[in-house]
Design a protein around this motif. Structure first.
Motif, PDB file in Angstrom:
ATOM      1  N   LEU A 353       0.833  -1.217   0.000  1.00  0.00           N
ATOM      2  CA  LEU A 353       0.000   0.000   0.000  1.00  0.00           C
ATOM      3  C   LEU A 353       0.861   1.257   0.000  1.00  0.00           C
ATOM      4  O   LEU A 353       0.506   2.263   0.629  1.00  0.00           O
ATOM      5  N   GLY A 355       1.479   3.632  -2.153  1.00  0.00           N
ATOM      6  CA  GLY A 355       0.845   4.865  -2.636  1.00  0.00           C
ATOM      7  C   GLY A 355      -0.064   5.501  -1.601  1.00  0.00           C
ATOM      8  O   GLY A 355       0.109   6.674  -1.241  1.00  0.00           O
ATOM      9  N   PRO A 356      -1.080   4.761  -1.101  1.00  0.00           N
ATOM     10  CA  PRO A 356      -1.967   5.329  -0.076  1.00  0.00           C
ATOM     11  C   PRO A 356      -1.246   5.744   1.210  1.00  0.00           C
ATOM     12  O   PRO A 356      -1.592   6.762   1.816  1.00  0.00           O
ATOM     13  N   SER A 359       0.687   8.957   0.541  1.00  0.00           N
ATOM     14  CA  SER A 359      -0.259  10.056   0.329  1.00  0.00           C
ATOM     15  C   SER A 359      -0.927  10.488   1.624  1.00  0.00           C
ATOM     16  O   SER A 359      -1.191  11.679   1.829  1.00  0.00           O
ATOM     17  N   SER A 360      -1.203   9.520   2.516  1.00  0.00           N
ATOM     18  CA  SER A 360      -1.889   9.866   3.763  1.00  0.00           C
ATOM     19  C   SER A 360      -1.017  10.699   4.685  1.00  0.00           C
ATOM     20  O   SER A 360      -1.515  11.505   5.473  1.00  0.00           O
ATOM     21  N   TYR A 364       0.069  12.902  -2.727  1.00  0.00           N
ATOM     22  CA  TYR A 364       0.356  11.877  -3.722  1.00  0.00           C
ATOM     23  C   TYR A 364       1.571  12.265  -4.561  1.00  0.00           C
ATOM     24  O   TYR A 364       1.679  13.384  -5.063  1.00  0.00           O
ATOM     25  N   GLU A 369       5.695   6.954  -3.962  1.00  0.00           N
ATOM     26  CA  GLU A 369       5.138   5.600  -3.939  1.00  0.00           C
ATOM     27  C   GLU A 369       6.192   4.566  -4.329  1.00  0.00           C
ATOM     28  O   GLU A 369       6.346   3.538  -3.671  1.00  0.00           O
TER      29      GLU A 369
END
Length: 473
Positions: A353, A355-356, A359-360, A364, A369
């Motif tokens: 995970l 990417g998420p 980003s969190s 992004y 990522e």
């Protein structure tokens, strides 16, 4: 020292360390949104040399003072520890001033080796300003560390824990507040904001030192009463104590520098290698992503895993000294299982995970990522190196950690530039993992040779757990 007092002191100290580390991990979220990639790169340029100079300035003396004070207090020789503390205080003041002057003077010499002037956004003057801003903390931190060691030697963990938390809160509050005021209210430059952010180390250290001085003032009558009860029978020279200190502390100082030394290699090679590969225009963005923002995320599972695993080291030492091989094997199994079972799920989840997760925390970024996906497995190697180095300390083979770290750094130095030129930030990560793999493999070999421990049980458990986790995902 009673068991209940030992457990209470350990809990207080552990809680202080964990709170400080968590604050240090999560402040980067608002900091990222204030300064961005360019500011993150600048911040890293300043902090890496500062951490190395700080380790050299203290030289393991705070830990040694804690050990010596505790040892001689148990014998009723309170004056010996106090004499070491007073001489150590003079030494820490002198080494702090010397380290500050040297780092401040070296800043314009170091900066050109960090920045490629033709392609990078930040300039040599920018890097010089940031390094000089953080160097002021060297005036305070060594003294503060020594006083913490003195209190710990007196079995008092509260001053250390509270000063750590106050130091971190004051540092983060000044850092974020100064950046917000400079960038949002005064429309100032990124360089000014990041210089203030690195100077926050001095502000935090001043706040932590103030807490310790308050404790000292309150406990001065008690400390004087101990000196009044001094037996005065031990005739231990300062020279003998410092000789023992140097012989025992050098391996620990070197190991404590491991991550900073790897980052220093990246700092001196990354931008130049990227420029040589024709990617100098994106090098600082890539540098900040892998050496600042992604690295903060990777360290989270390392911090949690090593905190639990290192708690078992005293029992390993006890079993080794008693030559109880069955107990030693059991404790080593527990240590490695706790380490892997806490690290592996976080690493797999972070990689899958990426990417998420990135980003969190930040925003992004395709590069973020990619870098986090490659960087996540390094957490296992970081954690294994810390724990195996501690085990080697427990079995009195700490000298080999210097050998393993040196070998790993040589691998990093040899691979870093060619891999960066080929794969950019991912290349630097691969070189780091290759270096740590060599160090960890050597540590595991030494542990196996000295304890006759076999890794089959842990390897089977790890493989089964990994397969089960992958199937569940």
């Amino acid at each position: 020292m009673s068991t209940s007092k030992l457990l209470r002191g350990t809990f207080i100290l552990t809680a202080g360390v964990m709170i400080s580390r968590l604050l240090g991990l999560f402040y980067v979220i608002p900091f990222y949104h204030l300064v961005g990639e360019r500011g993150g790169a600048l911040y890293g340029y300043g902090y890496v040399p500062y951490q190395i100079f700080l380790s050299l300035a203290t030289g393991g003396l705070p830990v040694a003072v804690s050990k010596f004070v505790s040892k001689y207090n148990a014998l009723g020789e309170y004056g010996v520890g106090y004499r070491l503390f007073r001489s150590g205080l003079v030494l820490m003041i002198a080494s702090g001033i010397a380290s500050w002057l040297i780092l401040y003077a070296l800043a314009p010499i170091l900066a050109p080796h960090v920045i490629d002037a033709k392609t990078n956004v930040n300039s040599v003057d920018d890097v010089t300003a940031v390094i000089r801003a953080v160097s002021f903390a060297l005036l305070i931190v060594p003294v503060m560390s020594l006083i913490r060691g003195f209190f710990q030697g007196h079995e008092s963990m509260g001053p250390t824990a509270l000063s750590q938390v106050v130091e971190q809160i004051a540092r983060i509050a000044f850092l974020l507040g100064a950046c917000y005021v400079i960038l949002r209210l005064m429309d100032g430059s990124i360089v000014s904001a990041v210089s203030a952010a690195t100077f926050a180390a001095f502000v935090g250290a001043a706040a932590g030192l103030l807490v310790l001085l308050v404790y000292w003032w309150k406990r001065r009558p008690y400390l004087q009463s101990l000196l009044a009860r001094d037996r005065g029978e031990a005739d231990v020279s300062l020279l003998a104590m410092y000789k023992e200190l140097l012989l025992s502390s050098i391996p620990f100082v070197f190991v404590g520098l491991s991550m900073s030394l790897y980052q220093l290699v990246d700092q001196f090679t990354f931008n130049h290698a990227m420029a040589a590969a024709g990617r100098g225009n994106i090098s600082e963005h890539a540098y900040s992503v892998f050496n600042m923002w992604a690295q903060k995320l990777v360290i989270i599972p390392v911090t949690l895993a090593t905190s639990f695993s290192l708690a078992l080291i005293p029992t390993i030492t006890k079993a080794y000294v008693a030559q109880d091989r069955k107990a030693l094997r059991q404790y080593l199994n527990q240590t490695f299982q706790v380490l892997m079972f806490l690290t592996l799920p976080a690493v797999i989840g972070m990689a899958v995970l990426a990417g998420p997760v990135y980003s969190s925390f930040y925003s992004y970024d395709p590069l973020g990522e990619q870098v986090l996906r490659w960087y996540a497995p390094a957490a296992i190697l970081y954690a294994l190196f810390s724990v195996t180095a501690a085990i080697m300390q427990g079995i009195n083979e700490q000298r080999f950690t210097v050998v393993s770290l040196t070998a790993g750094l040589l691998v990093k130095l040899l691979l870093n530039t060619p891999l960066i030129m080929k794969w950019s930030a991912v290349g630097a990560i691969v070189a780091t993992m290759a270096g740590y793999f060599v160090s960890v493999a050597f540590n595991l070999w030494v542990i196996q040779r000295r304890t006759r421990y076999r890794y089959r049980f842990v390897a089977r458990r790890t493989a089964f757990f990994s397969a089960s986790f992958f199937l569940a995902v």
